[in-house]
Motif scaffolding. Structure first.
Motif, PDB file in Angstrom:
ATOM      1  N   THR A   1     -41.690 -24.375 -13.139  1.00  0.00           N
ATOM      2  CA  THR A   1     -40.840 -23.317 -13.686  1.00  0.00           C
ATOM      3  C   THR A   1     -39.493 -23.877 -14.122  1.00  0.00           C
ATOM      4  O   THR A   1     -38.964 -23.517 -15.186  1.00  0.00           O
ATOM      5  CB  THR A   1     -40.630 -22.203 -12.651  1.00  0.00           C
ATOM      6  OG1 THR A   1     -41.904 -21.684 -12.250  1.00  0.00           O
ATOM      7  CG2 THR A   1     -39.781 -21.071 -13.217  1.00  0.00           C
ATOM      8  N   SER A   2     -38.929 -24.774 -13.333  1.00  0.00           N
ATOM      9  CA  SER A   2     -37.642 -25.374 -13.682  1.00  0.00           C
ATOM     10  C   SER A   2     -37.740 -26.209 -14.947  1.00  0.00           C
ATOM     11  O   SER A   2     -36.903 -26.097 -15.853  1.00  0.00           O
ATOM     12  CB  SER A   2     -37.135 -26.238 -12.519  1.00  0.00           C
ATOM     13  OG  SER A   2     -36.805 -25.445 -11.401  1.00  0.00           O
ATOM     14  N   ILE A   3     -38.771 -27.046 -15.021  1.00  0.00           N
ATOM     15  CA  ILE A   3     -38.932 -27.894 -16.203  1.00  0.00           C
ATOM     16  C   ILE A   3     -39.251 -27.044 -17.425  1.00  0.00           C
ATOM     17  O   ILE A   3     -38.772 -27.318 -18.535  1.00  0.00           O
ATOM     18  CB  ILE A   3     -40.023 -28.950 -15.954  1.00  0.00           C
ATOM     19  CG1 ILE A   3     -39.639 -29.834 -14.764  1.00  0.00           C
ATOM     20  CG2 ILE A   3     -40.229 -29.816 -17.191  1.00  0.00           C
ATOM     21  CD1 ILE A   3     -40.736 -30.769 -14.309  1.00  0.00           C
TER      22      ILE A   3
ATOM     23  N   THR B   1     -34.568 -28.913 -10.275  1.00  0.00           N
ATOM     24  CA  THR B   1     -33.706 -27.728 -10.391  1.00  0.00           C
ATOM     25  C   THR B   1     -32.638 -27.931 -11.452  1.00  0.00           C
ATOM     26  O   THR B   1     -32.226 -26.978 -12.129  1.00  0.00           O
ATOM     27  CB  THR B   1     -33.037 -27.414  -9.042  1.00  0.00           C
ATOM     28  OG1 THR B   1     -34.032 -27.361  -8.017  1.00  0.00           O
ATOM     29  CG2 THR B   1     -32.289 -26.099  -9.091  1.00  0.00           C
ATOM     30  N   ALA B   2     -32.171 -29.167 -11.628  1.00  0.00           N
ATOM     31  CA  ALA B   2     -31.143 -29.451 -12.627  1.00  0.00           C
ATOM     32  C   ALA B   2     -31.616 -29.108 -14.029  1.00  0.00           C
ATOM     33  O   ALA B   2     -30.805 -28.786 -14.911  1.00  0.00           O
ATOM     34  CB  ALA B   2     -30.737 -30.919 -12.552  1.00  0.00           C
ATOM     35  N   LEU B   3     -32.929 -29.169 -14.255  1.00  0.00           N
ATOM     36  CA  LEU B   3     -33.480 -28.911 -15.581  1.00  0.00           C
ATOM     37  C   LEU B   3     -33.673 -27.426 -15.865  1.00  0.00           C
ATOM     38  O   LEU B   3     -33.968 -27.040 -16.996  1.00  0.00           O
ATOM     39  CB  LEU B   3     -34.820 -29.642 -15.729  1.00  0.00           C
ATOM     40  CG  LEU B   3     -34.777 -31.158 -15.472  1.00  0.00           C
ATOM     41  CD1 LEU B   3     -36.176 -31.745 -15.594  1.00  0.00           C
ATOM     42  CD2 LEU B   3     -33.815 -31.846 -16.420  1.00  0.00           C
ATOM     43  N   ARG B   4     -33.499 -26.583 -14.859  1.00  0.00           N
ATOM     44  CA  ARG B   4     -33.703 -25.134 -15.018  1.00  0.00           C
ATOM     45  C   ARG B   4     -32.482 -24.553 -15.741  1.00  0.00           C
ATOM     46  O   ARG B   4     -31.505 -24.146 -15.132  1.00  0.00           O
ATOM     47  CB  ARG B   4     -33.913 -24.473 -13.666  1.00  0.00           C
ATOM     48  CG  ARG B   4     -34.316 -22.994 -13.774  1.00  0.00           C
ATOM     49  CD  ARG B   4     -34.551 -22.374 -12.407  1.00  0.00           C
ATOM     50  NE  ARG B   4     -35.778 -22.821 -11.778  1.00  0.00           N
ATOM     51  CZ  ARG B   4     -36.665 -22.024 -11.180  1.00  0.00           C
ATOM     52  NH1 ARG B   4     -36.447 -20.726 -11.133  1.00  0.00           N
ATOM     53  NH2 ARG B   4     -37.736 -22.526 -10.609  1.00  0.00           N
TER      54      ARG B   4
ATOM     55  N   LEU C   1     -22.918 -33.052 -18.939  1.00  0.00           N
ATOM     56  CA  LEU C   1     -24.206 -32.453 -18.592  1.00  0.00           C
ATOM     57  C   LEU C   1     -25.071 -33.428 -17.808  1.00  0.00           C
ATOM     58  O   LEU C   1     -25.666 -33.070 -16.784  1.00  0.00           O
ATOM     59  CB  LEU C   1     -24.932 -32.023 -19.865  1.00  0.00           C
ATOM     60  CG  LEU C   1     -26.341 -31.458 -19.698  1.00  0.00           C
ATOM     61  CD1 LEU C   1     -26.313 -30.144 -18.921  1.00  0.00           C
ATOM     62  CD2 LEU C   1     -27.006 -31.259 -21.059  1.00  0.00           C
ATOM     63  N   LEU C   2     -25.130 -34.685 -18.258  1.00  0.00           N
ATOM     64  CA  LEU C   2     -25.978 -35.672 -17.603  1.00  0.00           C
ATOM     65  C   LEU C   2     -25.497 -35.993 -16.193  1.00  0.00           C
ATOM     66  O   LEU C   2     -26.314 -36.218 -15.292  1.00  0.00           O
ATOM     67  CB  LEU C   2     -26.034 -36.952 -18.446  1.00  0.00           C
ATOM     68  CG  LEU C   2     -26.797 -36.831 -19.772  1.00  0.00           C
ATOM     69  CD1 LEU C   2     -26.640 -38.096 -20.602  1.00  0.00           C
ATOM     70  CD2 LEU C   2     -28.266 -36.539 -19.521  1.00  0.00           C
ATOM     71  N   TYR C   3     -24.193 -36.012 -15.984  1.00  0.00           N
ATOM     72  CA  TYR C   3     -23.665 -36.277 -14.652  1.00  0.00           C
ATOM     73  C   TYR C   3     -24.191 -35.261 -13.637  1.00  0.00           C
ATOM     74  O   TYR C   3     -24.447 -35.589 -12.475  1.00  0.00           O
ATOM     75  CB  TYR C   3     -22.137 -36.231 -14.670  1.00  0.00           C
ATOM     76  CG  TYR C   3     -21.515 -36.432 -13.298  1.00  0.00           C
ATOM     77  CD1 TYR C   3     -21.209 -37.709 -12.836  1.00  0.00           C
ATOM     78  CD2 TYR C   3     -21.244 -35.354 -12.461  1.00  0.00           C
ATOM     79  CE1 TYR C   3     -20.657 -37.909 -11.574  1.00  0.00           C
ATOM     80  CE2 TYR C   3     -20.694 -35.538 -11.201  1.00  0.00           C
ATOM     81  CZ  TYR C   3     -20.402 -36.810 -10.761  1.00  0.00           C
ATOM     82  OH  TYR C   3     -19.867 -36.983  -9.509  1.00  0.00           O
ATOM     83  N   GLN C   4     -24.359 -34.031 -14.087  1.00  0.00           N
ATOM     84  CA  GLN C   4     -24.742 -32.967 -13.170  1.00  0.00           C
ATOM     85  C   GLN C   4     -26.222 -33.012 -12.772  1.00  0.00           C
ATOM     86  O   GLN C   4     -26.654 -32.232 -11.919  1.00  0.00           O
ATOM     87  CB  GLN C   4     -24.402 -31.612 -13.787  1.00  0.00           C
ATOM     88  CG  GLN C   4     -22.913 -31.403 -13.963  1.00  0.00           C
ATOM     89  CD  GLN C   4     -22.588 -30.081 -14.624  1.00  0.00           C
ATOM     90  OE1 GLN C   4     -22.999 -29.022 -14.136  1.00  0.00           O
ATOM     91  NE2 GLN C   4     -21.871 -30.112 -15.725  1.00  0.00           N
ATOM     92  N   PHE C   5     -26.985 -33.931 -13.357  1.00  0.00           N
ATOM     93  CA  PHE C   5     -28.390 -34.043 -12.977  1.00  0.00           C
ATOM     94  C   PHE C   5     -28.536 -34.579 -11.552  1.00  0.00           C
ATOM     95  O   PHE C   5     -29.202 -33.969 -10.709  1.00  0.00           O
ATOM     96  CB  PHE C   5     -29.128 -34.952 -13.969  1.00  0.00           C
ATOM     97  CG  PHE C   5     -30.573 -35.168 -13.617  1.00  0.00           C
ATOM     98  CD1 PHE C   5     -31.515 -34.181 -13.856  1.00  0.00           C
ATOM     99  CD2 PHE C   5     -31.002 -36.350 -13.029  1.00  0.00           C
ATOM    100  CE1 PHE C   5     -32.859 -34.363 -13.529  1.00  0.00           C
ATOM    101  CE2 PHE C   5     -32.334 -36.553 -12.700  1.00  0.00           C
ATOM    102  CZ  PHE C   5     -33.261 -35.559 -12.951  1.00  0.00           C
ATOM    103  N   TRP C   6     -27.924 -35.710 -11.256  1.00  0.00           N
ATOM    104  CA  TRP C   6     -28.173 -36.402  -9.993  1.00  0.00           C
ATOM    105  C   TRP C   6     -27.607 -35.675  -8.774  1.00  0.00           C
ATOM    106  O   TRP C   6     -28.006 -35.959  -7.648  1.00  0.00           O
ATOM    107  CB  TRP C   6     -27.612 -37.828 -10.051  1.00  0.00           C
ATOM    108  CG  TRP C   6     -26.109 -37.911  -9.972  1.00  0.00           C
ATOM    109  CD1 TRP C   6     -25.234 -37.801 -10.995  1.00  0.00           C
ATOM    110  CD2 TRP C   6     -25.328 -38.119  -8.795  1.00  0.00           C
ATOM    111  NE1 TRP C   6     -23.938 -37.916 -10.544  1.00  0.00           N
ATOM    112  CE2 TRP C   6     -23.967 -38.117  -9.193  1.00  0.00           C
ATOM    113  CE3 TRP C   6     -25.627 -38.298  -7.447  1.00  0.00           C
ATOM    114  CZ2 TRP C   6     -22.925 -38.284  -8.290  1.00  0.00           C
ATOM    115  CZ3 TRP C   6     -24.579 -38.470  -6.539  1.00  0.00           C
ATOM    116  CH2 TRP C   6     -23.253 -38.468  -6.967  1.00  0.00           C
TER     117      TRP C   6
END
Length: 435
Positions: free
Chosen positions: A73-75, A157-160, A193-198
């Motif tokens: 669901t997140s992806i 979850t970061a991708l949601r 945006l990318l920083y917030q992935f990890w």
């Protein structure tokens, strides 16, 4: 104008871009057309980091960190949020360039390190406020709630992400267009945006002195919590200093329970994306008085007539710490079927982004429609909904139709043929096995 998709990033740069660690000299561009599409280029790093998280949690806890229904669901939400970019340049960049070209007050040099660092601070400061307003203004929350709807907390979850949020929050970046060149702005928009992935992980604990300055997994876990102490806290993107300055900081202490205060218990992507808009619509018409109707839209999600702008904390459900995430049971064969088709559709999605300039508009539209139909069908399967079998049968027919048209040909030929065989297998199974 389009961002450059072909990657010239070394392995070191690919890793460092995920942590906002590229230097100004490595990420300066004169024109917007020259800026790399970093987000698309580092997709393999998303996968790599998720695999690392999976392995680490397996050794730490003896179990997987991902629930398949929640992770898919997140992806899926991440895929939904990117599909509009196949049809044109995003409004964030379009609006910024328009203001820059028509209303800029002065021009900072694009190749100056001072401009680079000013843009870093500007983008992060703007993110703090657009993020905060997305929690405090109901109509903005209707988009942002998508990101908080997961009851798990891991890198998936970061991708949601919301398909609508960028259409309302882009205005927070407009002041920078008065003096910061678009090429510098779009670099930092991606880096932020990318920083917030990890930081969407539970495997990283306290980071010591870095916790004073940076947004970290510990700080962001609080932001995703529905415990009362977590609500409306830690809005930071990269720097936690904004929360400390403006009084919205809260350290992690008791166990965090993730998700919305009122869980939606759904995996179907359209409901995940748009259910709160329907709630606002119903509440708007049910609330008496023009002033109150306007307040339904522009005050906090918890507001009701006679209550403070952001609602009353005592109205929040009590969190016991023993909450069980929504997890319908479905047959193993159906899980495998859904997972295989999910991988096939990711192949269609990635092929489109890599070759969108060579694809006709009708091919892109057909593929977008098919992706949305597939993800919706998979979501219904994960919910074990009665209508899942019917929709999947429709999807299988649609699959054959657009395949025969040639809209799924090329590098995807083998995958699509296998996918169609699986569709036929499903059609046979559904006649003897109730979903």
């Amino acid at each position: 104008m389009v961002l450059q998709l072909q990657s010239n990033l070394s392995l070191s740069q690919g890793v460092r871009v995920m942590f906002y660690a590229l230097t100004p000299s490595e990420s300066r561009f004169k024109e917007v057309d020259d800026v790399h599409d970093y987000v698309q280029q580092v997709t393999p790093y998303f996968v790599g980091l998720m695999i690392i998280e999976l392995v680490v949690t397996w050794f730490q806890k003896g179990q997987t960190v991902f629930r398949m229904n929640d992770a898919l669901t997140s992806i899926s939400a991440g895929v939904f949020s990117k599909l509009p970019e196949l049809l044109g340049r995003g409004i964030e960049l379009t609006g910024y360039i328009y203001i820059w070209e028509n209303f800029r007050l002065f021009v900072l040099p694009w190749d100056s390190s001072w401009t680079w660092w000013l843009a870093f601070l500007g983008v992060d400061f703007a993110y703090y406020w657009l993020h905060r307003m997305s929690h405090e203004v109901n109509i903005l929350w209707a988009s942002h709630q998508v990101h908080h709807s997961s009851e798990d907390y891991n890198l998936s979850t970061a991708l949601r992400q919301s398909v609508l949020q960028k259409y309302s929050t882009w205005v927070f970046n407009i002041p920078m267009a008065l003096f910061i060149p678009p090429s510098v702005f779009v670099v930092h928009l991606q880096f932020n945006l990318l920083y917030q992935f990890w930081i969407h992980t539970e495997i990283i604990g306290n980071l010591g002195p870095l916790e004073l300055i940076l947004n970290t997994p510990s700080h962001h876990r609080v932001h995703h919590g529905r415990n009362q102490y977590c609500i409306d806290k830690n809005y930071a993107g990269t720097l936690i200093i904004w929360d400390r300055i403006f009084g919205t900081f809260e350290p992690e202490n008791e166990k965090v329970i993730y998700g919305l205060t009122h869980p939606i218990n759904a995996f179907e992507p359209f409901w995940v994306q748009f259910h709160h808009l329907l709630y606002i619509w119903k509440t708007f018409w049910a609330t008496p008085g023009i002033s109150n109707k306007i307040s339904v839209i522009f005050k906090g999600p918890g507001w009701e007539p006679g209550k403070p702008r952001l609602g009353c904390p005592e109205d929040l459900p009590i969190i016991s710490g023993k909450e069980i995430p929504h997890h319908p049971k479905i047959p193993v064969w159906l899980q495998l079927y859904a997972l295989l088709h999910f991988f096939f559709i990711l192949g269609v999605y990635m092929h489109m982004f890599a070759n969108k300039s060579a694809l006709s508009e009708i091919t892109i539209l057909l593929r977008i429609g098919y992706i949305m139909l597939t993800l919706t069908s998979i979501g219904l399967m994960m919910e074990n909904r009665p209508g899942a079998a019917i929709l999947e049968t429709v999807r299988c027919c649609a699959f054959l139709y657009i395949y025969e048209l040639g809209s799924l040909a090329g590098p995807l030929k083998l995958a699509t043929e296998v996918g169609f065989s699986l569709c036929l297998a499903f059609w046979g199974l559904r006649s003897v096995i109730k979903l």
